[in-house]
Design an enzyme around this catalytic site. Structure first.
Site, short mmCIF file in Angstrom:
data_model
loop_
_atom_site.label_atom_id
_atom_site.label_comp_id
_atom_site.label_asym_id
_atom_site.label_seq_id
_atom_site.Cartn_x
_atom_site.Cartn_y
_atom_site.Cartn_z
N GLU A 1 -21.34 -25.33 -44.07
CA GLU A 1 -22.58 -26.09 -43.80
C GLU A 1 -23.22 -26.46 -45.14
O GLU A 1 -23.56 -25.58 -45.92
CB GLU A 1 -23.55 -25.25 -42.96
CG GLU A 1 -24.90 -25.91 -42.78
CD GLU A 1 -25.93 -24.98 -42.13
OE1 GLU A 1 -25.53 -24.05 -41.39
OE2 GLU A 1 -27.13 -25.18 -42.38
N ARG B 1 -30.81 -30.47 -48.50
CA ARG B 1 -32.00 -30.07 -49.26
C ARG B 1 -31.95 -30.56 -50.69
O ARG B 1 -32.84 -30.24 -51.48
CB ARG B 1 -32.12 -28.53 -49.30
CG ARG B 1 -32.33 -27.93 -47.94
CD ARG B 1 -32.44 -26.42 -48.02
NE ARG B 1 -32.12 -25.85 -46.73
CZ ARG B 1 -31.94 -24.56 -46.51
NH1 ARG B 1 -32.06 -23.68 -47.50
NH2 ARG B 1 -31.64 -24.13 -45.31
N THR C 1 -29.97 -28.25 -42.13
CA THR C 1 -31.36 -28.63 -42.39
C THR C 1 -31.65 -30.06 -41.96
O THR C 1 -32.42 -30.77 -42.61
CB THR C 1 -31.74 -28.41 -43.88
OG1 THR C 1 -31.06 -27.26 -44.41
CG2 THR C 1 -33.24 -28.16 -44.02
N LYS D 1 -28.64 -22.21 -33.05
CA LYS D 1 -28.87 -21.46 -34.29
C LYS D 1 -30.14 -20.63 -34.09
O LYS D 1 -31.20 -21.19 -33.77
CB LYS D 1 -29.04 -22.43 -35.45
CG LYS D 1 -29.62 -21.80 -36.71
CD LYS D 1 -29.53 -22.71 -37.91
CE LYS D 1 -30.45 -22.24 -39.03
NZ LYS D 1 -30.07 -22.78 -40.33
C1 3PG Z 1 -30.58 -21.48 -43.55
O1 3PG Z 1 -30.83 -22.60 -43.88
O2 3PG Z 1 -29.99 -21.24 -42.51
C2 3PG Z 1 -31.06 -20.36 -44.39
O3 3PG Z 1 -31.77 -20.82 -45.48
C3 3PG Z 1 -29.99 -19.45 -44.85
O4 3PG Z 1 -30.60 -18.25 -44.94
P1 3PG Z 1 -30.15 -17.11 -45.99
O5 3PG Z 1 -30.30 -17.74 -47.36
O6 3PG Z 1 -31.12 -16.00 -45.74
O7 3PG Z 1 -28.73 -16.74 -45.70
#
Ligand code: 3PG
Length: 209
Positions: A41, A45, A69, A129
């Site tokens: 993924e 961002r 995102t 999710k």
């Molecule tokens: C996401 O976008 O799913 C999170 O920012 C990932 O979270 P993590 O950095 O705590 O693994």
């Protein structure tokens, strides 16, 4: 086109990648593939994200690369244009859910409460999710949802680590976990591809679904 179920059952882990330099995309994807991780993924961002997705699609046919995102229909359309095999969102708006259904793209919409998960099920999504997993109650919340929401499967993300991933994966309603720990920003910036392969291999060997 792969379904959301097919995406989340391909392996126990979806690494969440934030790529600042498009030149890092292909070596990063290859490093993760070498460690046994085939679903990736790339979060939208950074200005480089869409180019990174296209580059991975072009150079790593063994990878299923999605866009994360996604917050609105325009970003969804851009992800599809870039060649994303699936989409992920941190939460879901009515407009985004409708656009995702309409697009036919495999999509993991974000939810943090039972009401949000139920709304997504009504829209036709069967994999959600769970975000931010740790802050929203973690394993205990997902365990509590098993009886009332038996048809839904979850990909917990946000605060999932090497140390707690197996606890999530032990739940019958968890299809896979997502997290950034296998590709930390510092290692990506340092182009430490061998180190990222080691982290990916450690995760895939240690985690089963
Ligand atoms: C996401 O976008 O799913 C999170 O920012 C990932 O979270 P993590 O950095 O705590 O693994």
């Amino acid at each position: 086109m792969m379904s959301a179920r097919a995406i989340v059952t391909r392996g126990p882990l979806i690494p969440v990648l934030t790529i600042a330099d498009p030149a890092h995309a292909s070596p990063l994807a290859k490093a993760l593939l070498a460690g046994g991780v085939t679903v990736l993924e790339v979060t939208l961002r950074t200005p480089a994200a869409l180019e990174a997705i296209s580059e991975i699609v072009r150079t790593c046919p063994a990878a299923a690369v999605g866009a994360g995102t996604i917050r609105d229909p325009d970003q969804l359309a851009a992800a599809i244009d870039a060649g994303a095999a699936f989409g992920v969102s941190p939460g879901t708006t009515t407009r985004l859910a409708a656009a995702a259904v309409e697009s036919g793209l495999a999509f993991l919409p974000g939810a943090a409460t039972a009401s949000e998960a139920m709304t997504l099920a009504e829209c036709g999504f069967d994999v959600v999710k769970f975000f931010p997993a740790d802050a929203a109650g973690g394993v205990a919340t997902l365990r509590a949802w098993q009886a009332p929401l038996p048809d839904l499967r979850f990909c917990p993300t946000g605060g999932v680590t090497r140390d707690n991933a197996a606890d999530y994966l032990a739940l019958a309603n968890v299809a896979c976990v997502g997290g950034s720990w296998v590709a930390p920003a510092g290692r990506v910036a340092a182009a430490d591809w061998a180190g990222i392969t080691d982290l990916a291999r450690a995760a895939t060997e240690h985690l089963t679904r």
